[in-house]
Design a protein around this motif. Structure first.
Motif, short mmCIF file in Angstrom:
data_model
loop_
_atom_site.label_atom_id
_atom_site.label_comp_id
_atom_site.label_asym_id
_atom_site.label_seq_id
_atom_site.Cartn_x
_atom_site.Cartn_y
_atom_site.Cartn_z
N PHE A 99 0.79 -1.14 0.02
CA PHE A 99 -0.07 0.15 -0.25
C PHE A 99 0.90 1.36 0.07
O PHE A 99 1.58 1.50 1.01
N TYR A 100 0.73 1.95 -1.20
CA TYR A 100 1.73 3.19 -1.26
C TYR A 100 1.05 4.24 -0.88
O TYR A 100 -0.05 4.61 -1.09
N GLN A 101 1.75 5.37 -0.26
CA GLN A 101 1.42 6.57 0.09
C GLN A 101 0.71 7.34 -1.08
O GLN A 101 -0.27 8.16 -1.10
N ASP A 102 1.67 7.25 -2.12
CA ASP A 102 1.44 7.90 -3.29
C ASP A 102 0.27 7.05 -4.17
O ASP A 102 0.57 6.03 -4.80
N GLU A 103 -0.88 7.63 -4.15
CA GLU A 103 -2.06 6.48 -4.71
C GLU A 103 -1.83 6.29 -6.14
O GLU A 103 -2.21 5.67 -6.86
N GLU A 104 -1.09 7.30 -6.95
CA GLU A 104 -0.85 6.98 -8.32
C GLU A 104 -0.26 5.82 -8.65
O GLU A 104 -0.13 5.04 -9.67
N ILE A 105 0.80 5.61 -7.58
CA ILE A 105 1.64 4.19 -7.79
C ILE A 105 0.51 2.99 -7.87
O ILE A 105 0.72 2.00 -8.49
N SER A 106 -0.48 2.90 -6.77
CA SER A 106 -1.37 1.73 -6.73
C SER A 106 -2.09 1.76 -7.59
O SER A 106 -2.60 0.70 -8.29
N LYS A 107 -2.57 2.81 -8.50
CA LYS A 107 -3.21 2.85 -9.46
C LYS A 107 -2.50 2.32 -10.94
O LYS A 107 -3.34 2.11 -11.83
N ASN A 108 -1.25 2.50 -10.90
CA ASN A 108 -0.47 2.01 -12.02
C ASN A 108 -0.53 0.44 -12.00
O ASN A 108 0.42 -0.19 -11.30
N SER A 109 -1.28 -0.31 -12.99
CA SER A 109 -1.22 -1.80 -12.84
C SER A 109 -0.23 -2.15 -13.74
O SER A 109 0.02 -3.50 -13.93
N TYR A 110 0.52 -1.17 -14.50
CA TYR A 110 1.70 -1.76 -15.10
C TYR A 110 3.21 -1.63 -14.82
O TYR A 110 4.07 -1.19 -15.30
N ARG A 111 3.11 -1.51 -13.31
CA ARG A 111 4.45 -0.95 -12.74
C ARG A 111 5.51 -2.08 -12.47
O ARG A 111 6.42 -2.01 -12.05
N LYS A 112 5.24 -3.35 -12.96
CA LYS A 112 6.17 -4.51 -13.07
C LYS A 112 6.31 -5.01 -14.26
O LYS A 112 5.48 -5.29 -15.13
N THR A 113 7.73 -5.39 -14.52
CA THR A 113 8.19 -5.94 -15.81
C THR A 113 8.97 -7.32 -15.11
O THR A 113 9.67 -7.44 -14.53
N GLU A 114 8.33 -8.53 -15.49
CA GLU A 114 8.83 -10.08 -15.12
C GLU A 114 9.57 -10.52 -16.30
O GLU A 114 9.20 -10.57 -17.10
N LEU A 115 10.70 -11.00 -15.77
CA LEU A 115 11.61 -11.96 -16.59
C LEU A 115 12.31 -12.90 -15.75
O LEU A 115 12.34 -12.82 -14.65
N THR A 116 12.93 -13.90 -16.63
CA THR A 116 13.95 -14.77 -16.03
C THR A 116 15.24 -14.41 -16.16
O THR A 116 15.70 -14.18 -17.37
N PHE A 117 15.75 -14.20 -15.05
CA PHE A 117 17.36 -13.79 -15.25
C PHE A 117 18.00 -14.96 -15.08
O PHE A 117 17.90 -15.90 -14.33
N ARG A 118 19.00 -15.09 -15.99
CA ARG A 118 20.19 -16.49 -16.16
C ARG A 118 21.62 -16.11 -15.78
O ARG A 118 21.94 -15.17 -16.14
N SER A 119 21.85 -16.95 -14.85
CA SER A 119 23.17 -16.68 -14.37
C SER A 119 24.54 -16.62 -15.43
O SER A 119 25.37 -15.96 -15.24
N VAL A 120 24.06 -17.20 -16.48
CA VAL A 120 25.20 -17.39 -17.52
C VAL A 120 25.17 -16.07 -18.17
O VAL A 120 26.25 -15.68 -18.62
#
Length: 333
Positions: free
Chosen positions: A305-326
């Motif tokens: 729960f963010y103090q800045d409500e604009e962050i909570s409204k941003n449903s695209y604030r994460k990018t997920e990927l697989t990091f490879r140690s190679v």
């Protein structure tokens, strides 16, 4: 004549690997009617070719491994066909417009799974894939975690989504730079990572401001307990927020960070530990860059729960990927 099983044409590749830069030839005594061996030899990389030729003269019989002029013509034609079928080996062969169009007809286009609104950013949950695709339609292989498609008009359910109803923003280069920055701090810290680990790029105000606000979160395990490795690049801040379900403990593994818990601000250095209880507002930042371990109770997606409500409204604030140690030992492109 040499028996087919004794031709051993794989030896051509072996010799090419052993004697790099030296042309390898092909000279056997296979049946003169065998025009397949020359094709295989060419495909294996042979450059020089030899064949026995003979003609009947004064009743003398041609030996079993020599070719007549007619057989040589067929042998040479077979060689020419082999070179033709192999084609170019310098770069990718440019396909024709017809080939491109034919291939496109076999690809799946994206269609609206439900009614979509203007200004909505497309995700895989919004679309389904089907054939035939339509002209200028976005294809399945155009959908990427690195590319953002934002609708410029409403789209009805089951309608094809084409490039003329979206704006396109390619974030690949930006994400690549982030990965390279992470690689540098991980190598400097000498912290080992597993072969593959899920990485979450948290960009509270978008990737364009990631260098200022954000964090890179390596999710190790999330059961009744949870462990994450979190990296702040130099100058990054993670905005003020709290959790209602999760209690967490930070331990700095490399670098330093400033953590504000409630009204108290603390500087944590390598080895320092800090526990943050449920419901307590906190933020953290790092001037030099930091890698710290977060040990907590179970993590829930809806528990920040963010103090800045604009962050909570941003449903695209994460990018997920697989990091490879190679990637740590390779030049990332």
């Amino acid at each position: 004549p040499t028996k087919e099983e004794n031709l051993q044409l794989n030896q051509i590749s072996l010799l090419r690997q052993r004697y790099v830069g030296i042309p390898v030839g092909f000279s056997t005594h296979e049946d003169p009617n065998n025009t397949d061996a020359i094709k295989i030899a060419i495909a294996q990389g042979a450059k020089v070719f030899e064949r026995h030729v003979d003609v009947e003269d004064s009743g003398d019989k041609i030996n079993a491994y020599s070719s007549t002029p007619e057989q040589i013509d067929k042998w040479l034609s077979s060689a020419q066909l082999a070179f033709k079928m192999l084609g170019t080996k310098i770069g990718r062969y440019p396909i024709t417009e017809k080939e491109a169009e034919d291939l496109r007809g076999l690809k799946r286009g994206i269609f609206a799974k439900s009614s979509l609104k203007k200004g909505q950013r497309l995700t895989l949950n919004d679309v389904f894939f089907a054939i035939p695709c339509q002209k200028n339609q976005i294809l399945a292989n155009d959908m990427s975690k690195y590319i953002e498609y934002t609708l410029t008009e409403d789209i009805e359910v089951n309608k094809a989504i084409t490039f003329d109803v979206v704006t396109v923003k390619d974030q690949r280069e930006k994400i690549l730079k982030i990965i390279k920055d992470l690689k540098n701090i991980i190598l400097t810290s000498r912290i080992a990572l597993p072969e593959k680990i899920e990485l979450e790029l948290s960009h509270h105000y978008g990737l364009d401001r990631f260098e200022e606000y954000g964090a890179s979160i390596f999710n190790c395990v999330n059961r009744e307990y949870c462990k994450k490795l979190i990296i702040l690049l130099p100058g990054q801040k993670h905005p003020i927020h709290h959790h209602l379900k999760k209690e967490e403990t930070f331990q700095v593994l490399f670098g330093s960070m400033t953590v504000k818990v409630g009204n108290e601000r603390r500087l944590l250095k390598s080895g320092d530990i800090l526990t943050i209880e449920r419901g307590i507002n906190h933020d953290f930042s790092s001037q030099e860059g930091v890698i710290f371990e977060e040990i907590s109770t179970t993590h829930y997606m809806d528990d920040s729960f963010y103090q800045d409500e604009e962050i909570s409204k941003n449903s695209y604030r994460k990018t997920e990927l697989t990091f490879r140690s190679v990637w740590l030992s390779e030049d990332i492109k």
